[in-house]
Design an enzyme around this catalytic site. Sequence first.
Site, PDB file in Angstrom:
ATOM      1  N   ASP A  37       0.830  -1.208   0.000  1.00 37.81           N
ATOM      2  CA  ASP A  37       0.000   0.000   0.000  1.00 37.81           C
ATOM      3  C   ASP A  37       0.864   1.256   0.000  1.00 37.81           C
ATOM      4  O   ASP A  37       2.085   1.196   0.035  1.00 37.81           O
ATOM      5  CB  ASP A  37      -1.045  -0.030   1.125  1.00 37.81           C
ATOM      6  CG  ASP A  37      -0.437   0.064   2.515  1.00 37.81           C
ATOM      7  OD1 ASP A  37       0.672   0.621   2.642  1.00 37.81           O
ATOM      8  OD2 ASP A  37      -1.069  -0.412   3.465  1.00 37.81           O
ATOM      9  N   LYS A  59      -3.918   3.300  -1.586  1.00 43.48           N
ATOM     10  CA  LYS A  59      -5.057   4.216  -1.554  1.00 43.48           C
ATOM     11  C   LYS A  59      -4.526   5.573  -1.115  1.00 43.48           C
ATOM     12  O   LYS A  59      -3.759   5.672  -0.183  1.00 43.48           O
ATOM     13  CB  LYS A  59      -6.108   3.739  -0.554  1.00 43.48           C
ATOM     14  CG  LYS A  59      -6.725   2.417  -0.931  1.00 43.48           C
ATOM     15  CD  LYS A  59      -7.907   2.118  -0.048  1.00 43.48           C
ATOM     16  CE  LYS A  59      -7.581   1.257   1.139  1.00 43.48           C
ATOM     17  NZ  LYS A  59      -6.979  -0.022   0.916  1.00 43.48           N
ATOM     18  N   MET A 173      -4.325   9.587  11.096  1.00 45.23           N
ATOM     19  CA  MET A 173      -5.222  10.087  10.048  1.00 45.23           C
ATOM     20  C   MET A 173      -6.022  11.298  10.516  1.00 45.23           C
ATOM     21  O   MET A 173      -7.200  11.433  10.174  1.00 45.23           O
ATOM     22  CB  MET A 173      -6.198   8.976   9.615  1.00 45.23           C
ATOM     23  CG  MET A 173      -5.516   7.829   8.899  1.00 45.23           C
ATOM     24  SD  MET A 173      -6.645   6.500   8.518  1.00 45.23           S
ATOM     25  CE  MET A 173      -6.653   5.591  10.058  1.00 45.23           C
TER      26      MET A 173
HETATM   27  C1  SAM Z   1      -4.316   3.983   7.370  1.00 37.47           C
HETATM   28  S1  SAM Z   1      -3.374   4.464   8.786  1.00 37.47           S
HETATM   29  C2  SAM Z   1      -2.288   3.098   8.848  1.00 37.47           C
HETATM   30  C3  SAM Z   1      -1.539   3.011  10.140  1.00 37.47           C
HETATM   31  C4  SAM Z   1      -0.507   1.884  10.131  1.00 37.47           C
HETATM   32  N1  SAM Z   1      -1.139   0.600  10.001  1.00 37.47           N
HETATM   33  C5  SAM Z   1       0.364   1.916  11.385  1.00 37.47           C
HETATM   34  O1  SAM Z   1       0.344   0.960  12.160  1.00 37.47           O
HETATM   35  O2  SAM Z   1       1.068   2.908  11.576  1.00 37.47           O
HETATM   36  C6  SAM Z   1      -2.407   5.762   8.116  1.00 37.47           C
HETATM   37  C7  SAM Z   1      -1.977   6.799   9.142  1.00 37.47           C
HETATM   38  O3  SAM Z   1      -0.884   6.318   9.911  1.00 37.47           O
HETATM   39  C8  SAM Z   1      -0.037   7.398  10.274  1.00 37.47           C
HETATM   40  N2  SAM Z   1       1.309   7.144   9.734  1.00 37.47           N
HETATM   41  C9  SAM Z   1       1.734   6.009   9.133  1.00 37.47           C
HETATM   42  N3  SAM Z   1       3.049   6.078   8.823  1.00 37.47           N
HETATM   43  C10 SAM Z   1       3.459   7.304   9.258  1.00 37.47           C
HETATM   44  C11 SAM Z   1       4.711   7.988   9.227  1.00 37.47           C
HETATM   45  N4  SAM Z   1       5.813   7.427   8.703  1.00 37.47           N
HETATM   46  N5  SAM Z   1       4.769   9.251   9.749  1.00 37.47           N
HETATM   47  C12 SAM Z   1       3.678   9.824  10.288  1.00 37.47           C
HETATM   48  N6  SAM Z   1       2.474   9.222  10.337  1.00 37.47           N
HETATM   49  C13 SAM Z   1       2.361   7.975   9.841  1.00 37.47           C
HETATM   50  C14 SAM Z   1      -0.660   8.657   9.700  1.00 37.47           C
HETATM   51  O4  SAM Z   1      -1.493   9.215  10.679  1.00 37.47           O
HETATM   52  C15 SAM Z   1      -1.470   8.087   8.557  1.00 37.47           C
HETATM   53  O5  SAM Z   1      -2.523   8.943   8.176  1.00 37.47           O
END
Ligand code: SAM
Length: 260
Positions: A37, A59, A173
């Site tokens: 993804d 997405k 998010m």
């Molecule tokens: C659909 S969620 C997925 C979360 C993911 N499964 C996790 O465990 O981190 C996506 C959100 O995770 C956060 N996110 C994921 N990777 C990030 C990163 N490297 N830096 C900042 N926020 C991150 C943000 O808030 C983003 O909008």
Amino acid sequence: MTAKGKVYLVGAGPGDPELLTLKALRLIQTADVVVYDRLVSEDILDLIPAGAAKVDVGKRPNDHPVPQPDINRLLGRLAENGSMVVRLKGGDPFMFGRGGEELMELAAGGFLVEVVPGVTSAQGCAAAAGVPLTHRGYASGVRYITGHCRANIDLDFDWRGLADPDTTLVIYMGLANIDEIAGRLIAHGLSPETPVMAINNGTRLSERRVITRLGAVAATVRRSQFDGPVLFIVGDVVRLATHIETTAAGASDARLEIHA
Ligand SMILES: C[S@@+](CC[C@H](N)C(=O)[O-])C[C@H]1O[C@@H](n2cnc3c(N)ncnc32)[C@H](O)[C@@H]1O
């Protein structure tokens, strides 16, 4: 009943390839096909061997190139053909990542599924920023919430419970709704002076960290014009972050901005 094939549901962590588990790395490097993804970083995609097929089902906000049921069907089809299939997801597959849905669909379809946890972005980003999510005298607990809601549905949280000065709040998010989230937390008693750290592209070379306060976070975010994923850490523990600039190895390259 014999399984029709197997899918590995693997967490890629927040971006830094060194935060992959050994198991994730081994599976990525032995897969026939990796279905990934948009949150999986380029540095991690570079670890996929040239001979393996890569399928981007990413997405983007307000843009869903591959609908979730199609992803589920694709995974099943690939596994049924006998391929060694890795479904690679940013962070941890079970943390706001629809990993549970994929697991249930595949299991219901007669496939074996093995889940490999990843470092969720809250933990990866907090560690890199030197913010302990719990800390004696600052926070006795932590809550992870999603700031995203389905179209036309209000954010429906226990706002009174969330507005707890003794608990760190991590918002995934939350970019689009941070104005409303901050307003509701303040309306339910959390001080507008509560420190907030916004982390953009956490653990990657392009990482930016912005420290602000709850009463100013929406304006700060508008000014900051973030590009890429953003996570918010709300709570007194953010005050501890300044130690990282001098003490934590490898974490001082990120741009730190402070907006009072
Ligand atoms: C659909 S969620 C997925 C979360 C993911 N499964 C996790 O465990 O981190 C996506 C959100 O995770 C956060 N996110 C994921 N990777 C990030 C990163 N490297 N830096 C900042 N926020 C991150 C943000 O808030 C983003 O909008």
